[in-house]
Design a protein around this motif. Structure first.
Motif, short mmCIF file in Angstrom:
data_model
loop_
_atom_site.label_atom_id
_atom_site.label_comp_id
_atom_site.label_asym_id
_atom_site.label_seq_id
_atom_site.Cartn_x
_atom_site.Cartn_y
_atom_site.Cartn_z
N GLY A 268 143.73 35.65 54.12
CA GLY A 268 143.88 36.88 53.33
C GLY A 268 144.61 36.71 52.02
N GLU A 269 145.39 35.66 51.85
CA GLU A 269 146.09 35.45 50.58
C GLU A 269 146.61 34.02 50.56
OE1 GLU A 269 149.46 38.08 50.37
OE2 GLU A 269 150.09 37.55 52.38
N ASN A 290 145.55 27.06 57.74
CA ASN A 290 145.19 27.90 56.59
C ASN A 290 143.69 28.18 56.67
OD1 ASN A 290 145.45 29.29 54.19
ND2 ASN A 290 145.54 27.47 52.88
N THR A 291 143.29 29.41 56.41
CA THR A 291 141.86 29.73 56.38
C THR A 291 141.61 30.62 55.17
OG1 THR A 291 141.84 31.82 57.60
CG2 THR A 291 141.88 29.81 58.93
N THR A 295 136.20 39.66 53.30
CA THR A 295 135.59 40.56 54.28
C THR A 295 134.07 40.44 54.22
OG1 THR A 295 137.41 42.07 53.80
CG2 THR A 295 135.58 43.00 55.01
N ASP A 374 136.58 34.80 43.34
CA ASP A 374 137.66 33.80 43.42
C ASP A 374 137.24 32.57 42.63
OD1 ASP A 374 139.38 35.14 45.27
OD2 ASP A 374 137.97 34.65 46.87
N LYS A 394 146.29 40.77 45.75
CA LYS A 394 146.80 40.96 47.11
C LYS A 394 148.28 41.30 46.98
CE LYS A 394 143.44 40.21 49.89
NZ LYS A 394 143.19 40.07 51.30
N ARG A 399 144.46 44.09 50.11
CA ARG A 399 143.51 43.83 49.03
C ARG A 399 143.40 45.08 48.16
NH1 ARG A 399 137.31 41.73 50.07
NH2 ARG A 399 136.32 42.89 48.41
P1 AMP Z 1 140.00 40.22 52.30
O1 AMP Z 1 138.60 40.62 52.10
O2 AMP Z 1 140.96 41.36 52.39
O3 AMP Z 1 140.17 39.25 53.42
O4 AMP Z 1 140.43 39.44 50.98
C1 AMP Z 1 139.69 38.34 50.56
C2 AMP Z 1 140.36 37.69 49.39
O5 AMP Z 1 141.68 37.24 49.74
C3 AMP Z 1 139.66 36.43 48.93
O6 AMP Z 1 138.56 36.72 48.12
C4 AMP Z 1 140.77 35.72 48.20
O7 AMP Z 1 140.97 36.26 46.92
C5 AMP Z 1 141.99 36.04 49.05
N1 AMP Z 1 142.25 34.98 50.06
C6 AMP Z 1 141.85 34.97 51.33
N2 AMP Z 1 142.30 33.86 51.97
C7 AMP Z 1 142.99 33.14 51.06
C8 AMP Z 1 143.68 31.88 51.08
N3 AMP Z 1 143.80 31.16 52.19
N4 AMP Z 1 144.25 31.44 49.93
C9 AMP Z 1 144.15 32.17 48.79
N5 AMP Z 1 143.52 33.36 48.71
C10 AMP Z 1 142.94 33.85 49.81
#
Ligand code: AMP
Length: 492
Positions: A268-269, A290-291, A295, A374, A394, A399
């Motif tokens: 998520g971040e 880390n993943t 969405t 991204d 974030k 988000r």
């Molecule tokens: P969400 O749809 O709320 O899960 O947000 C997705 C967005 O969160 C992605 O497009 C990235 O900008 C950011 N994000 C998700 N995972 C990571 C991560 N491990 N490292 C950096 N940014 C991430």
């Protein structure tokens, strides 16, 4: 691999508690109870809304009946659309209208224009019927299984439509990481309206592992939160890095508190190496993974167990991992560029939103593809994220499209112009500030800020309210005549 619903039915044969919520111990649910309740409720939904297969909005927080509702929807052929209690009524009504929900299944108090079914009413339906839903009515294949609404730059949230196939592909891959491990207990922290919750909810149920839910009420008070953690016996922790960082402030957040904990999974971040170092020290028996993923591609598409070597090699930007099978990531640029995802977990699109679909979704080799916004690059097969190309941020794991805040500020007739910018520290967004050009003279600044925030709170969730509101006589403009956000950021 069996599809989700088949597996859940199979799990009822060895009945176990699958959903625990310590604010409501009396509502604990076993696999067979969830199955039976949702079967009966699905039969009712099918009978009552015959012919209407529109998605159904499910409103609430972590009440165990949320799970019964989700399953009742999909068993009666409706996608479910979770909306958390942190959503203001205005936005809830907007979502209901967008998906044309024939009824709203609610587990918390709310007064809506639409017709609703409450938990006591659902219990009555369940108690008074012996009828079960027939499998032919289940959602299947390319039908939408769930819709999660995320912040939209136009000021209207976008409904990400995940199909049953998407979810099964995700489960097939993700549950593979637990095949060689012993029995697990999952900890669920985010609300169901945040896709991170999917990472604990359906995999835990699929693997017949108990899911312990942390209610938002627990988050207000560390003492209560840590008590919940202590009795949870959790082995898998799934959260945003922000949530773990918040817990790390308290020194008692360590392996003694969660002796069974084997794994932290983050998504998520950005995950910072300093956070990982602290976790490795405090939880010597737990691995940190880390993943990454949006969405729009069913929760996540990469996986990366972190080691001390990786922390040393990439102290400033940790890899987000190796791409899952069935998914391909393209970088739109010579070395670094926009991350494009295509493959079997890419969503069907945004629900009835052709404009946004055209902007973000397209096809590659006959498969659905999504432009993430991204920026990233590969080193070998390891993907790295570098940041965003747009105004999505974030904040504490949430988000947010900053333009979503601007557009909702502009619903206030007294506001002529609005621009929201993040305030950064240590590479992280710490807060947001909205700059506003007001149509009226401001006599009492403090009172006016309060009024602006109050008005905004009618349209956006609490976490999207800016910490600061700054009034300007006019917006600074750049050479193209657009609001100069760079200059505004400097003002912050
Ligand atoms: P969400 O749809 O709320 O899960 O947000 C997705 C967005 O969160 C992605 O497009 C990235 O900008 C950011 N994000 C998700 N995972 C990571 C991560 N491990 N490292 C950096 N940014 C991430």
């Amino acid at each position: 691999m069996k599809p989700l619903l088949e597996q859940l039915e199979l799990n009822t044969k060895q009945d176990k508690v699958v959903y625990r919520h310590d604010l409501m111990p009396e509502e604990e649910l076993t696999a067979s109870l969830v199955w039976e309740y949702s079967d009966k409720l699905a039969a009712y939904l099918h009978e009552t809304y015959k012919g209407d297969k529109s998605p159904i909005v499910v409103y609430g927080h972590k009440h165990p009946f949320m799970l019964v509702y989700f399953l009742a929807c999909v068993k009666s052929g409706h996608a479910y659309c979770p909306v958390d209690v942190n959503t203001p009524i205005d936005r809830v009504e907007d979502i209901i209208a967008t998906v044309k929900s024939p009824v709203v299944l609610v587990s918390e108090d709310i007064s809506l224009d639409a017709s609703t079914l409450t938990v006591p009413e659902a219990k009555e339906v369940i108690a008074s019927t012996t009828e079960r839903i027939s499998k032919e009515h289940y959602v299947q294949g390319e039908d939408i299984f769930y819709i999660i609404f995320t912040s939209g730059s136009t000021g209207k949230p976008k409904g990400v439509s995940i199909t049953y196939n998407n979810l099964n592909h995700f489960l097939d891959w993700y549950t593979g990481y637990y095949k060689e491990k012993g029995p697990q207990v999952f900890l669920g922290h985010p609300p169901f309206s945040f896709d991170l919750s999917v990472m604990s909810l359906w995999p835990a149920l699929y693997m017949h592992a108990p899911l312990v839910q942390i209610d938002k009420e627990h988050l207000q008070d560390f003492k209560v939160l840590f008590k919940t953690l202590e009795v949870s016996k959790a082995t898998v922790w799934i959260s945003t890095p922000s949530f773990a960082e918040m817990c790390l402030v308290d020194p008692s957040f360590n392996q003694d508190l969660l002796p069974e904990l084997e794994q932290f999974v983050f998504c998520g971040e950005k995950l910072f190496s300093t956070t990982v170092e602290k976790l490795m020290e405090r939880f010597p028996r737990a691995e940190v993974v880390n993943t990454y993923g949006p969405t729009e591609s069913t929760v996540m598409v990469t996986w990366m167990p972190l080691t001390r070597e990786l922390l040393e090699k990439y102290p400033d930007n940790l890899p987000v991992g190796v791409i899952k099978p069935g998914t391909t990531v393209l970088i739109d640029g010579p070395e670094s560029g926009e991350i494009i995802i295509y493959g079997n977990t890419v969503a069907k699109g945004y629900y009835e939103n052709p404009e946004m679909n055209a902007k973000h979704f397209f096809e590659v080799d006959g498969e659905r593809a999504y432009r993430t916004g991204d920026v990233g690059h590969f080193e070998g097969d390891l993907l790295f994220c570098e940041g965003r190309i747009d105004f999505q941020i974030k904040l504490h794991g949430h988000r947010i499209e900053l333009e979503d805040i601007d557009n909702n500020l502009l619903k206030n007739p007294k506001i002529r112009q609005a621009a929201t910018v993040p305030s950064m520290a240590d590479g992280k967004v710490k807060s947001i500030t909205s700059f506003v050009v007001y149509n009226e003279p401001i006599e009492k600044r403090f009172e006016t800020v309060k009024l602006v925030k109050k008005e905004l709170a009618q349209h956006v969730p609490e976490y999207m309210i800016p910490k600061k509101v700054v009034f300007l006589d006019e917006m600074p403009l750049n050479n193209n005549g657009k609001i100069d956000k760079k200059q505004l950021k400097e003002l912050v």
